[in-house]
Design a protein around this motif. Structure first.
Motif, PDB file in Angstrom:
ATOM      1  N   VAL A  57       0.840  -1.190   0.000  1.00 14.06           N
ATOM      2  CA  VAL A  57       0.000   0.000   0.000  1.00 14.06           C
ATOM      3  C   VAL A  57       0.879   1.245   0.000  1.00 14.06           C
ATOM      4  O   VAL A  57       0.719   2.128  -0.826  1.00 14.06           O
ATOM      5  CB  VAL A  57      -0.947   0.000   1.219  1.00 14.06           C
ATOM      6  N   THR A  58       1.797   1.318   0.945  1.00 16.72           N
ATOM      7  CA  THR A  58       2.722   2.442   1.052  1.00 16.72           C
ATOM      8  C   THR A  58       4.052   1.900   1.557  1.00 16.72           C
ATOM      9  O   THR A  58       4.105   1.302   2.626  1.00 16.72           O
ATOM     10  CB  THR A  58       2.188   3.507   2.043  1.00 16.72           C
ATOM     11  N   PRO A  59       5.146   2.103   0.815  1.00 21.35           N
ATOM     12  CA  PRO A  59       6.436   1.518   1.195  1.00 21.35           C
ATOM     13  C   PRO A  59       6.915   1.888   2.602  1.00 21.35           C
ATOM     14  O   PRO A  59       7.545   1.073   3.258  1.00 21.35           O
ATOM     15  CB  PRO A  59       7.393   2.056   0.135  1.00 21.35           C
ATOM     16  N   MET A  60       6.590   3.063   3.085  1.00 19.60           N
ATOM     17  CA  MET A  60       7.081   3.466   4.414  1.00 19.60           C
ATOM     18  C   MET A  60       6.445   2.649   5.538  1.00 19.60           C
ATOM     19  O   MET A  60       6.881   2.701   6.666  1.00 19.60           O
ATOM     20  CB  MET A  60       6.865   4.956   4.658  1.00 19.60           C
ATOM     21  N   TRP A  61       5.417   1.884   5.247  1.00 23.93           N
ATOM     22  CA  TRP A  61       4.758   1.086   6.267  1.00 23.93           C
ATOM     23  C   TRP A  61       5.529  -0.181   6.618  1.00 23.93           C
ATOM     24  O   TRP A  61       5.202  -0.842   7.596  1.00 23.93           O
ATOM     25  CB  TRP A  61       3.345   0.713   5.831  1.00 23.93           C
ATOM     26  N   PHE A 106       8.656  -0.866   7.881  1.00 25.41           N
ATOM     27  CA  PHE A 106       9.416  -0.949   9.130  1.00 25.41           C
ATOM     28  C   PHE A 106       8.548  -0.922  10.385  1.00 25.41           C
ATOM     29  O   PHE A 106       8.750  -1.755  11.281  1.00 25.41           O
ATOM     30  CB  PHE A 106      10.506   0.116   9.166  1.00 25.41           C
ATOM     31  N   PRO A 107       7.566  -0.005  10.512  1.00 25.48           N
ATOM     32  CA  PRO A 107       6.724  -0.070  11.717  1.00 25.48           C
ATOM     33  C   PRO A 107       5.924  -1.360  11.796  1.00 25.48           C
ATOM     34  O   PRO A 107       5.765  -1.930  12.881  1.00 25.48           O
ATOM     35  CB  PRO A 107       5.793   1.138  11.592  1.00 25.48           C
ATOM     36  N   VAL A 108       5.424  -1.830  10.659  1.00 24.87           N
ATOM     37  CA  VAL A 108       4.643  -3.069  10.650  1.00 24.87           C
ATOM     38  C   VAL A 108       5.550  -4.261  10.962  1.00 24.87           C
ATOM     39  O   VAL A 108       5.178  -5.140  11.742  1.00 24.87           O
ATOM     40  CB  VAL A 108       3.918  -3.251   9.295  1.00 24.87           C
ATOM     41  N   PHE A 109       6.742  -4.287  10.369  1.00 27.84           N
ATOM     42  CA  PHE A 109       7.684  -5.372  10.648  1.00 27.84           C
ATOM     43  C   PHE A 109       7.960  -5.460  12.153  1.00 27.84           C
ATOM     44  O   PHE A 109       7.871  -6.536  12.745  1.00 27.84           O
ATOM     45  CB  PHE A 109       9.003  -5.166   9.895  1.00 27.84           C
ATOM     46  N   TRP A 110       8.293  -4.330  12.759  1.00 25.06           N
ATOM     47  CA  TRP A 110       8.652  -4.346  14.178  1.00 25.06           C
ATOM     48  C   TRP A 110       7.481  -4.776  15.048  1.00 25.06           C
ATOM     49  O   TRP A 110       7.639  -5.613  15.937  1.00 25.06           O
ATOM     50  CB  TRP A 110       9.183  -2.982  14.623  1.00 25.06           C
ATOM     51  N   SER A 111       6.298  -4.216  14.808  1.00 20.38           N
ATOM     52  CA  SER A 111       5.163  -4.578  15.653  1.00 20.38           C
ATOM     53  C   SER A 111       4.796  -6.047  15.476  1.00 20.38           C
ATOM     54  O   SER A 111       4.535  -6.749  16.463  1.00 20.38           O
ATOM     55  CB  SER A 111       3.967  -3.664  15.394  1.00 20.38           C
ATOM     56  N   PHE A 112       4.809  -6.555  14.250  1.00 20.52           N
ATOM     57  CA  PHE A 112       4.494  -7.968  14.051  1.00 20.52           C
ATOM     58  C   PHE A 112       5.587  -8.863  14.621  1.00 20.52           C
ATOM     59  O   PHE A 112       5.293  -9.954  15.113  1.00 20.52           O
ATOM     60  CB  PHE A 112       4.254  -8.270  12.563  1.00 20.52           C
ATOM     61  N   PHE A 113       6.820  -8.437  14.569  1.00 26.64           N
ATOM     62  CA  PHE A 113       7.896  -9.213  15.187  1.00 26.64           C
ATOM     63  C   PHE A 113       7.623  -9.383  16.680  1.00 26.64           C
ATOM     64  O   PHE A 113       7.708 -10.489  17.222  1.00 26.64           O
ATOM     65  CB  PHE A 113       9.246  -8.531  14.955  1.00 26.64           C
TER      66      PHE A 113
END
Length: 134
Positions: free
Chosen positions: A79-83, A85-92
């Motif tokens: 959807v948006t490339p900047m998403w 890193f925040p999504v990666f970290w929270s899902f991790f």
């Protein structure tokens, strides 16, 4: 929709490259982001773990969490490339917490996976609308 990433980007003056997040409150968006997304994504996490654990035998929880978080980050970043890193970290963090709870045989495994996700989405959703009013 990653309202957390949108709010984070706005805080630092970065606008999303697409207008994918609505800026008007709607109950459907609220329900979808705070309730439906954590449930659906938790089911997807469990499915990914099931597939990975059958393919990768004898791996550490850390490796499963990295793989699942990377997949979640990549899917959200479509959807948006900047998403990513925040999504990666929270899902991790979500996946690693769930796997640890699961390993210890704790009750309410699904709740451990869904509740922090729902709280994060709620806070991000509220931040977007509070920041719009400023």
């Amino acid at each position: 929709m990653s309202y957390a990433a949108l709010a984070f980007g706005r805080h630092f003056g970065i606008q999303a490259s697409t207008a994918s997040a609505t800026e008007e409150f709607s109950y459907a968006a609220f329900f979808g982001i705070v309730f439906f997304a954590p449930i659906a994504e938790s089911l997807m996490i469990r499915a990914c773990y099931g597939i990975l654990s059958s393919v990768w035998r004898e791996r550490q929880n850390f490796e499963y969490a990295i793989a699942i978080a990377t997949l979640a980050g990549l899917l959200h970043s479509l959807v948006t490339p900047m998403w990513f890193f925040p999504v990666f970290w929270s899902f991790f963090v979500f996946v690693l917490s769930w796997l640890r709870w699961r390993q210890e045989g704790g009750k309410y495994q699904s709740l451990v996976l869904m509740a922090p996700h729902a709280v994060q989405n709620l806070l991000a959703f509220l931040m977007v609308f509070v920041m719009n009013d400023l």
